[in-house]
Scaffold this motif. Structure first.
Motif, PDB file in Angstrom:
ATOM      1  N   GLY A  74      -3.998  -3.684  -2.416  1.00 50.17           N
ATOM      2  CA  GLY A  74      -2.999  -2.628  -2.586  1.00 50.17           C
ATOM      3  C   GLY A  74      -2.739  -2.264  -4.027  1.00 50.17           C
ATOM      4  N   GLU A 112      -1.134  -0.512   7.657  1.00 48.37           N
ATOM      5  CA  GLU A 112      -2.203  -1.502   7.800  1.00 48.37           C
ATOM      6  C   GLU A 112      -1.957  -2.320   9.065  1.00 48.37           C
ATOM      7  N   LYS A 125       3.324   1.627   5.310  1.00 46.71           N
ATOM      8  CA  LYS A 125       3.102   1.901   3.897  1.00 46.71           C
ATOM      9  C   LYS A 125       4.375   1.629   3.109  1.00 46.71           C
ATOM     10  N   GLU A 157      -7.399   0.310   9.142  1.00 53.67           N
ATOM     11  CA  GLU A 157      -6.690   0.980   8.058  1.00 53.67           C
ATOM     12  C   GLU A 157      -7.520   2.136   7.514  1.00 53.67           C
ATOM     13  N   GLU A 206      -0.788   3.913   2.757  1.00 52.13           N
ATOM     14  CA  GLU A 206      -1.471   3.541   3.993  1.00 52.13           C
ATOM     15  C   GLU A 206      -0.712   2.491   4.797  1.00 52.13           C
ATOM     16  N   HIS A 242       0.869  -1.166   0.000  1.00 52.73           N
ATOM     17  CA  HIS A 242       0.000   0.000   0.000  1.00 52.73           C
ATOM     18  C   HIS A 242       0.912   1.225   0.000  1.00 52.73           C
ATOM     19  N   THR A 278      -7.962   2.383   1.699  1.00 59.37           N
ATOM     20  CA  THR A 278      -7.128   1.204   1.512  1.00 59.37           C
ATOM     21  C   THR A 278      -7.855   0.119   0.727  1.00 59.37           C
TER      22      THR A 278
END
Length: 121
Positions: A107, A51, A81, A99, A49, A46, A103
């Motif tokens: 991803g 997670e 990220k 998240e 972001e 991602h 998201t």
């Protein structure tokens, strides 16, 4: 707005599919999701972001480039990220995810496991 508690065990009984997160709450632009995982997922990352994966029941493996993490019930990990990761679970595992709303579950990869519209339960 009515404030209600959430019973994760009860919510987990409402679905059976794997790799299909369900929204159970949200706060400050973040979503609280639950999911059941079994089998292999796709290696992905991602870009913007972080997670969080928290194991509610079972055992979750998360493959990284340099190692594989093993998460047991009651444990969590935050994947920053930009870090490539691949969750997998030989046996069914129940997971809580925390998240940002934006998201996407896969991803930077789009395939048959990608879910862009999540159900709220």
């Amino acid at each position: 707005m009515e404030i209600e508690k959430v019973n994760l065990a009860a919510k987990l009984t409402t679905f059976h599919e794997h790799w299909s997160p369900k929204i159970v709450g949200g706060l400050n632009g973040q979503l609280v999701k639950i999911a059941k995982f079994k089998g292999d997922f796709v290696m992905h990352q991602h870009e913007y972001e972080d997670e969080l994966f928290y194991v509610i029941a079972g055992q979750l493996f998360i493959e990284l480039k340099a190692k594989t993490l093993v998460l047991e019930k009651g444990e969590f990990v935050i994947i920053p990220k930009g870090v490539a990761h691949r969750p997998y679970a030989p046996e069914e595992v129940s997971v809580l995810l925390f998240e940002p709303e934006a998201t996407l579950n896969t991803g930077d990869v789009t395939n048959d496991l990608t879910i862009s519209n999540l159900d709220k339960i």
